[in-house]
Scaffold this motif. Sequence first.
Motif, PDB file in Angstrom:
ATOM      1  N   PHE A  20       0.832  -1.211   0.000  1.00 40.21           N
ATOM      2  CA  PHE A  20       0.000   0.000   0.000  1.00 40.21           C
ATOM      3  C   PHE A  20       0.865   1.259   0.000  1.00 40.21           C
ATOM      4  CE2 PHE A  20      -3.703  -2.574   0.971  1.00 40.21           C
ATOM      5  CZ  PHE A  20      -4.746  -1.812   0.460  1.00 40.21           C
ATOM      6  N   THR A  21       1.918   1.257   0.810  1.00 35.34           N
ATOM      7  CA  THR A  21       2.788   2.423   0.914  1.00 35.34           C
ATOM      8  C   THR A  21       3.522   2.684  -0.393  1.00 35.34           C
ATOM      9  OG1 THR A  21       3.112   1.949   3.278  1.00 35.34           O
ATOM     10  CG2 THR A  21       4.665   3.462   2.239  1.00 35.34           C
ATOM     11  N   HIS A  23       2.628   1.737  -3.458  1.00 35.36           N
ATOM     12  CA  HIS A  23       1.692   2.194  -4.486  1.00 35.36           C
ATOM     13  C   HIS A  23       1.319   3.654  -4.256  1.00 35.36           C
ATOM     14  CE1 HIS A  23      -1.318   2.185  -7.557  1.00 35.36           C
ATOM     15  NE2 HIS A  23      -2.300   2.390  -6.690  1.00 35.36           N
ATOM     16  N   ALA A  24       1.114   4.039  -2.996  1.00 35.91           N
ATOM     17  CA  ALA A  24       0.762   5.428  -2.679  1.00 35.91           C
ATOM     18  C   ALA A  24       1.881   6.377  -3.088  1.00 35.91           C
ATOM     19  CB  ALA A  24       0.475   5.565  -1.184  1.00 35.91           C
ATOM     20  N   GLU A  27       1.762   6.983  -6.876  1.00 35.03           N
ATOM     21  CA  GLU A  27       0.441   7.270  -7.432  1.00 35.03           C
ATOM     22  C   GLU A  27       0.336   8.721  -7.903  1.00 35.03           C
ATOM     23  OE1 GLU A  27      -3.785   5.193  -6.152  1.00 35.03           O
ATOM     24  OE2 GLU A  27      -2.421   5.937  -4.620  1.00 35.03           O
ATOM     25  N   ARG A  30      -3.394  12.311  -5.846  1.00 37.33           N
ATOM     26  CA  ARG A  30      -2.990  12.596  -4.471  1.00 37.33           C
ATOM     27  C   ARG A  30      -4.035  12.140  -3.457  1.00 37.33           C
ATOM     28  NH1 ARG A  30      -0.953  18.694  -4.014  1.00 37.33           N
ATOM     29  NH2 ARG A  30      -0.543  17.919  -1.896  1.00 37.33           N
ATOM     30  N   ALA A  33      -3.735   8.424  -3.141  1.00 39.33           N
ATOM     31  CA  ALA A  33      -2.508   8.115  -2.414  1.00 39.33           C
ATOM     32  C   ALA A  33      -2.703   8.308  -0.910  1.00 39.33           C
ATOM     33  CB  ALA A  33      -1.370   8.996  -2.917  1.00 39.33           C
ATOM     34  N   LYS A  34      -3.395   9.368  -0.544  1.00 42.11           N
ATOM     35  CA  LYS A  34      -3.679   9.620   0.872  1.00 42.11           C
ATOM     36  C   LYS A  34      -4.529   8.499   1.458  1.00 42.11           C
ATOM     37  CE  LYS A  34      -5.788  13.043   3.952  1.00 42.11           C
ATOM     38  NZ  LYS A  34      -6.495  14.354   4.032  1.00 42.11           N
ATOM     39  N   HIS A  35      -5.514   8.040   0.683  1.00 48.95           N
ATOM     40  CA  HIS A  35      -6.378   6.940   1.147  1.00 48.95           C
ATOM     41  C   HIS A  35      -5.560   5.672   1.373  1.00 48.95           C
ATOM     42  CE1 HIS A  35      -9.584   3.982   1.361  1.00 48.95           C
ATOM     43  NE2 HIS A  35      -9.060   3.360   0.313  1.00 48.95           N
ATOM     44  N   HIS A  36      -4.647   5.364   0.464  1.00 49.74           N
ATOM     45  CA  HIS A  36      -3.853   4.140   0.593  1.00 49.74           C
ATOM     46  C   HIS A  36      -2.883   4.215   1.770  1.00 49.74           C
ATOM     47  CE1 HIS A  36      -4.871   3.358  -3.837  1.00 49.74           C
ATOM     48  NE2 HIS A  36      -5.513   2.479  -3.094  1.00 49.74           N
ATOM     49  N   ARG A  37      -2.344   5.402   2.042  1.00 48.48           N
ATOM     50  CA  ARG A  37      -1.489   5.542   3.224  1.00 48.48           C
ATOM     51  C   ARG A  37      -2.303   5.366   4.505  1.00 48.48           C
ATOM     52  NH1 ARG A  37       1.237   9.484  -0.017  1.00 48.48           N
ATOM     53  NH2 ARG A  37      -0.196  11.112   0.699  1.00 48.48           N
ATOM     54  N   ASP A  98      -6.737  -1.147  -7.912  1.00 44.11           N
ATOM     55  CA  ASP A  98      -6.183   0.212  -7.908  1.00 44.11           C
ATOM     56  C   ASP A  98      -4.854   0.256  -8.663  1.00 44.11           C
ATOM     57  OD1 ASP A  98      -8.318   1.177  -6.497  1.00 44.11           O
ATOM     58  OD2 ASP A  98      -7.348   1.007  -4.537  1.00 44.11           O
TER      59      ASP A  98
END
Length: 212
Positions: A20-21, A23-24, A27, A30, A33-37, A98
């Motif tokens: 997840f980190t 990919h964020a 990405e 933005r 990316a915030k959602h995945h972090r 994603d």
Amino acid sequence: MLPFIFGALGLAVGAVVGAFTTHAFGESDRQAAKHHRTVANELADKYTNLEQKYYELADKTKKQIPNLTHQHALDEVEKDCLRLAVRLQHSLIDLMWDIDRDPTEAALKEFVNAVEFTNNFLCEINEKLICVPSDYYARNLIASAQREIILNSSEDFSNPSNRNNEEFTEKPLSRENEFNKEGISMNNTRYIFLNNFKGLYYFFKVSSTSKL
């Protein structure tokens, strides 16, 4: 059984958080990316809290606690492990699609590791494994390589120093030389693309073979 479960679960959580980190980080959106972090932090926190709960329980069992109370507490911890396993499963499936929309080489590699560790854990607890479409890796390898080539080409074109240097150093070319120059450029692009593809293909092939 719980100590082994925690070991395997810890590896799975670490791999999923890493996917997840990564990919964020690469990405373009933005907000996504915030959602995945955020998801990565939530998963890490859930595991940390669950691990702390287990070790506190293990410490208390050294004291005199009724067997029934002790077993009930262990059962609750085991249920929490299963809930986190299901959360990992669903999170990875979401991440898979994603990445499919915005693939990068780094994200694909981390996703492979995450699926492997998570499936190993799911197999141990007799849960349904994560299934990845057969063409997923190859399709996204090509897409990520093409994306990298386009980004590199855009950066070269948008760099004023590169354009200025070309204006002062390049001389008018004959039609034959222009054709040769275009041919060299196309060959370089093909070489970069094929080189990236071969390297990634080898990585995924080794990963798939190691599972057998």
